[in-house]
Design a protein around this motif. Structure first.
Motif, short mmCIF file in Angstrom:
data_model
loop_
_atom_site.label_atom_id
_atom_site.label_comp_id
_atom_site.label_asym_id
_atom_site.label_seq_id
_atom_site.Cartn_x
_atom_site.Cartn_y
_atom_site.Cartn_z
N ARG A 1 0.73 -1.45 0.02
CA ARG A 1 -0.34 -0.17 -0.13
C ARG A 1 0.85 1.22 -0.21
NH1 ARG A 1 -2.71 -3.65 -1.15
NH2 ARG A 1 -4.49 -4.27 -0.85
N HIS B 1 -16.72 7.68 -1.12
CA HIS B 1 -15.64 8.24 -0.33
C HIS B 1 -14.90 8.99 -0.25
CE1 HIS B 1 -14.24 4.72 -3.45
NE2 HIS B 1 -15.74 4.73 -4.02
N ASN C 1 -12.21 8.88 2.92
CA ASN C 1 -11.25 9.51 3.03
C ASN C 1 -10.79 10.92 4.00
OD1 ASN C 1 -8.43 9.96 1.43
ND2 ASN C 1 -9.38 11.62 0.03
N ALA D 1 -10.04 -0.63 5.62
CA ALA D 1 -10.59 -0.21 4.55
C ALA D 1 -11.13 -1.24 3.70
CB ALA D 1 -9.96 0.70 3.61
N ASP D 2 -9.87 -1.89 3.15
CA ASP D 2 -10.11 -3.03 1.88
C ASP D 2 -11.01 -4.31 2.13
OD1 ASP D 2 -8.23 -1.77 0.37
OD2 ASP D 2 -6.09 -3.34 1.52
N ASP E 1 -5.65 0.33 6.03
CA ASP E 1 -6.14 0.21 4.62
C ASP E 1 -6.42 -1.34 4.63
OD1 ASP E 1 -4.83 2.14 2.21
OD2 ASP E 1 -2.88 1.80 3.21
N LEU F 1 -8.74 6.00 5.61
CA LEU F 1 -7.53 6.19 4.37
C LEU F 1 -6.26 5.96 5.22
CD1 LEU F 1 -9.42 7.27 1.85
CD2 LEU F 1 -8.98 5.05 2.60
N TYR G 1 -10.57 4.02 -5.12
CA TYR G 1 -10.80 5.50 -5.28
C TYR G 1 -10.15 6.55 -6.21
CZ TYR G 1 -11.82 9.56 -3.35
OH TYR G 1 -11.94 10.59 -3.21
N ARG G 2 -8.49 6.70 -5.79
CA ARG G 2 -7.85 7.26 -6.73
C ARG G 2 -7.35 6.81 -8.17
NH1 ARG G 2 -6.50 11.52 -3.45
NH2 ARG G 2 -4.95 11.59 -5.50
N ARG H 1 -8.13 2.22 -1.88
CA ARG H 1 -7.60 3.58 -1.90
C ARG H 1 -7.33 3.06 -3.78
NH1 ARG H 1 -3.75 5.80 0.04
NH2 ARG H 1 -2.24 3.52 0.42
N TYR I 1 -14.40 -3.04 1.91
CA TYR I 1 -14.29 -2.94 -0.12
C TYR I 1 -14.56 -3.65 -0.26
CZ TYR I 1 -12.98 -2.35 -4.42
OH TYR I 1 -12.33 -2.08 -5.87
N ASP J 1 -1.15 8.70 -1.47
CA ASP J 1 -2.00 8.61 -2.52
C ASP J 1 -1.97 9.50 -4.01
OD1 ASP J 1 -3.77 7.90 -0.50
OD2 ASP J 1 -4.69 9.87 -0.16
#
Length: 255
Positions: A40, A123, A127, A140-141, A137, A132, A171-172, A168, A144, A43
């Motif tokens: 990871r 999102h 964020n 968040a994963d 992570d 995030l 998202y990014r 992420r 997701y 951003d």
């Protein structure tokens, strides 16, 4: 032959059936930056140009003296097209299985969130939380996956097998493409050269299915052909034996 998984934010586990091609080709499987079993990252390292640099690096690493072939599904097909647009001399042939939207017109037709978890407002909220941050992570994963599948059963995620998804990264890359605010600030179809490209498609219905590819994407390529597996779901396209044989025939022994 470099294999590009879908997502953004997927991993390569579901594409390992392509190993049947390793009697003729050297295959490179990898998890894209910020997803799967890859590290990871911050951003600012999760955008299209950085992904482009990553793929160029892999091409130079594994085939410095000759073009590579690319195989990509869904987002991976869009990623392959993006690379083909910028570095046509580094690609021999490309196989794209129902690629995700390649330009604003296609995006306006196809990029409709089917799960509220992926809405731009959600999102943006995540964020602004510790989800995030680097230490967040893993959570968040995990969420997701739950948001996609509606369950904690890993094998039920839209028909895909996977190790770990990257929230992420998803998202990014979507943010970079302008998918949340519908600005669609990308176009992978401008200036494509005549590299041979094989589209593999499945059912005619579906968000990225056969008809969508014929309407929006195939006409953008100067040298494209289409192979349809009429009863195939999007997720299984590159697992099907028919697809493997079509790829062999398309590549035709090209080194």
């Amino acid at each position: 032959m470099i294999v590009l998984h879908g997502g953004p934010g997927g991993d390569h586990r579901d594409l390992l059936s392509l190993e049947v091609l390793d009697d003729e080709y050297f295959l490179v499987f990898w998890d894209q930056r910020g997803t799967g079993l890859s590290a990871r990252v911050p951003d600012e390292e999760l955008d299209g140009p950085t992904y482009l640099d990553d793929l160029y690096y892999l091409a130079e690493l594994w085939s410095p003296d000759a073009p590579v072939h690319l195989i990509g599904i869904s987002w991976g097909g869009a990623y392959a097209t993006y690379f083909l647009q910028r570095y046509p001399e580094r690609v021999g042939r490309a196989v794209v299985a129902e690629p995700g939207s390649l330009n604003p017109a296609a995006a306006r037709d196809a990029n409709v969130a089917s799960v509220n978890f992926f809405g731009g407002e959600v999102h943006q909220y995540l964020n602004a939380t510790d989800y995030l941050l680097p230490s967040g992570d893993a959570r968040a994963d995990y969420f997701y996956v739950i948001g996609l599948a509606g369950t904690t059963e890993r094998d039920s995620l839209l028909g895909y097998d996977f190790w770990r998804l990257g929230f992420r990264a998803n998202y990014r890359i979507n943010l970079w493409q302008g998918n949340f605010d519908e600005s669609y600030s990308f176009d992978f179809t401008e200036g494509l050269e005549d590299n041979p490209v094989l589209f593999i498609t499945g059912k005619s219905d579906g968000r990225l299915g056969h008809d969508f590819q014929l309407d929006h994407h195939v006409p953008c390529f100067p040298n494209a052909e289409v192979f349809q597996i009429e009863d195939a779901e999007h997720s299984e396209l590159l697992r099907r034996a028919e697809a493997h044989e079509a790829i062999r025939e398309f590549l035709g022994g090209h080194p």
